[in-house]
Design a protein around this motif. Structure first.
Motif, PDB file in Angstrom:
ATOM      1  N   ARG A  13      98.378   2.496 138.985  1.00 52.97           N
ATOM      2  CA  ARG A  13      98.861   2.387 137.609  1.00 52.97           C
ATOM      3  C   ARG A  13      97.762   1.831 136.711  1.00 52.97           C
ATOM      4  N   PRO A  14      97.706   2.318 135.470  1.00 54.33           N
ATOM      5  CA  PRO A  14      96.666   1.842 134.540  1.00 54.33           C
ATOM      6  C   PRO A  14      96.743   0.329 134.363  1.00 54.33           C
ATOM      7  N   GLY A  15      95.608  -0.317 134.428  1.00 55.15           N
ATOM      8  CA  GLY A  15      95.531  -1.750 134.192  1.00 55.15           C
ATOM      9  C   GLY A  15      95.681  -2.609 135.426  1.00 55.15           C
ATOM     10  N   LEU A  16      96.139  -2.019 136.553  1.00 50.72           N
ATOM     11  CA  LEU A  16      96.361  -2.844 137.741  1.00 50.72           C
ATOM     12  C   LEU A  16      95.049  -3.353 138.330  1.00 50.72           C
ATOM     13  N   ASP A  17      94.036  -2.498 138.384  1.00 54.23           N
ATOM     14  CA  ASP A  17      92.744  -2.937 138.936  1.00 54.23           C
ATOM     15  C   ASP A  17      92.163  -4.092 138.128  1.00 54.23           C
ATOM     16  N   ALA A  18      92.277  -4.014 136.788  1.00 54.96           N
ATOM     17  CA  ALA A  18      91.763  -5.090 135.940  1.00 54.96           C
ATOM     18  C   ALA A  18      92.538  -6.387 136.174  1.00 54.96           C
ATOM     19  N   LEU A  19      93.845  -6.272 136.382  1.00 58.20           N
ATOM     20  CA  LEU A  19      94.663  -7.457 136.656  1.00 58.20           C
ATOM     21  C   LEU A  19      94.262  -8.097 137.975  1.00 58.20           C
ATOM     22  N   ILE A  69      94.573  -9.896 129.011  1.00 55.71           N
ATOM     23  CA  ILE A  69      95.848  -9.383 129.539  1.00 55.71           C
ATOM     24  C   ILE A  69      96.969 -10.284 129.052  1.00 55.71           C
ATOM     25  N   LYS A  70      98.031  -9.681 128.532  1.00 51.62           N
ATOM     26  CA  LYS A  70      99.155 -10.453 128.018  1.00 51.62           C
ATOM     27  C   LYS A  70      99.834 -11.231 129.135  1.00 51.62           C
ATOM     28  N   ILE A  85     100.960  -5.136 131.680  1.00 48.36           N
ATOM     29  CA  ILE A  85      99.855  -4.176 131.637  1.00 48.36           C
ATOM     30  C   ILE A  85     100.413  -2.804 131.270  1.00 48.36           C
ATOM     31  N   HIS A  86      99.971  -2.310 130.136  1.00 46.93           N
ATOM     32  CA  HIS A  86     100.438  -1.006 129.639  1.00 46.93           C
ATOM     33  C   HIS A  86     101.964  -0.931 129.613  1.00 46.93           C
ATOM     34  N   TRP A  88     104.016  -2.501 131.451  1.00 45.74           N
ATOM     35  CA  TRP A  88     104.600  -2.675 132.786  1.00 45.74           C
ATOM     36  C   TRP A  88     104.500  -4.141 133.193  1.00 45.74           C
TER      37      TRP A  88
END
Length: 403
Positions: A13-19, A69-70, A85-86, A88
């Protein structure tokens, strides 16, 4: 034996790697945990994602803010921060150990010991961790083997786990219904039966939430039978007994036969005596919403036979009519097809049209409209030409009565 978490769409899912990078997953500071790991191993869809971390909540918030990240402190007193994230939500919880508990809430302390965190969880199949980088599963209590064997059991001593949180009694049967083979772990079942009265100490909202989750499972009947035979529900829901199971079994068969998605509230209605007053009392006791309470009562107000399905739906609503058709063992299931994607129409005529036909303004207008509606509904909502005939005939009848 080393077990690996299978690849799946949710892991990309988009943003998971950054998290994960922000939480230090590459340094072993964060792992996937709980339902995502369990369901991932079973090849089931993963919607809710939980991450466990050695960081304390303040450290989590600082890392997320630094990464842009929020972060929402949804349960910060219990060590939980929600990252968004996005759009989610991902729940991030610091490793914890219990200091004390009264069966409803725990006093916790943070730890950097993964095993200590696992030991405070409820069931072995929920205490699984997965490294997001190597995909390796960490399993301290045999949860992977239990998952394969469809064996649902508490971690360590079942009585102690239940004493930490009484809601685990109900959770046990929900997980048994979803992941088990309908044969309970002997120690777990004995502990649940012995502690059933402790459910009375829980808020009714928590009981309702857990019960409705159980009823939403595809096949809850065997677990419910164990609960009723074991006296689990008697302290909080004495209205549910062995006769309830027959009604639920009949409903489940009719849901399946008509390809109607199960409804937890409809299934709760089946478990209750067929009395709307009892249903409303139970709904009030469980602190259900007014809408849910009304649905329970409407479902049990009477049989579905006696009027066409659409006429019934016009009177009580489509949802209520579907509930009644499924709960009434004598109602033909074919009637459900008439309600599929159907929206009850509005009566396309008003009092002005009757006055234009010569009916004097006054109480007779409302009475005539009601009679027109009754005929229109009984005839299956005919179009304008027939409706005009009904209106003409009804106005004439009222005019004759006034002479």
């Amino acid at each position: 034996m080393t077990h690996l978490l299978p690849d799946a769409d949710w892991r990309h899912r988009p943003g998971l790697d950054a998290l994960l990078s922000a939480l230090g997953a590459g340094r072993g500071e964060a792992r996937f945990v709980g339902g995502a790991v369990r369901d991932g191993l079973l090849g089931l869809p993963v919607n809710d994602l939980d991450i466990a971390t050695v960081l304390d909540p303040r450290g989590v918030i600082d890392r997320l803010k630094s990464a842009g990240i929020k972060a929402v402190p949804t349960g910060i007193d219990h060590g939980t921060v929600t990252a968004v994230i996005h759009g989610w939500p991902v729940e991030i919880t610091s490793l914890r150990r219990d200091v004390s508990t009264d069966g409803r809430r725990a006093t916790i302390a943070y730890t950097d010991d993964w095993r200590e965190d696992a030991a405070r969880r409820d069931f072995t199949i929920n205490a699984l961790y997965a490294d997001p980088i190597t995909h390796e599963i960490t399993d301290f209590f045999g949860g992977v083997d239990d998952l394969k064997a469809r064996h649902v059991r508490f971690i360590g001593d079942a009585t102690a786990r239940i004493a930490e949180d009484h809601l685990r009694i109900l959770r046990y049967f929900r997980f048994l219904a979803r992941f088990g083979h309908d044969e309970p772990d002997a120690q777990a079942y004995a502990a649940c039966r012995a502690a059933a009265n402790s459910l009375m100490a829980l808020s009714r909202e928590r009981i309702a939430d857990e019960l409705l989750k159980l009823l939403a499972v595809a096949a809850p009947l065997p677990a419910l039978r164990l609960m009723i035979d074991g006296g689990i529900l008697a302290p909080v829901l004495p209205e549910i007994d062995r006769s309830s199971l027959d009604r639920l079994a009949a409903l489940a068969d009719r849901e399946a036969a008509s390809s109607t998605p199960p409804s937890a509230l409809r299934r709760l209605a089946a478990l209750l005596p067929p009395d709307p007053r009892v249903a409303d009392l139970v709904g009030a006791r469980l602190k259900l919403s007014n809408k849910a309470r009304k649905r329970l009562a409407v479902a049990l107000e009477g049989p579905a036979t006696g009027m066409p399905p659409r006429a019934l739906a016009y009177r009580i609503g489509v949802e209520g009519a579907i509930d009644r058709l499924l709960l009434d063992p004598h109602a033909p299931l074919e009637g459900l097809a008439a309600l599929h994607d159907w929206t009850p129409p509005r009566l396309p005529i008003g009092g002005g049209a009757l006055i234009a036909r010569g009916l004097p303004p006054g109480p007779d207008v409302a009475k005539a409209l009601q009679q027109i509606q009754d005929i229109w509904v009984a005839e299956g909502f005919p179009g304008e030409p027939r409706l005009a005939e009904i209106a003409d005939q009804t106005v004439s009848k009222f005019q004759r009565a006034r002479q």
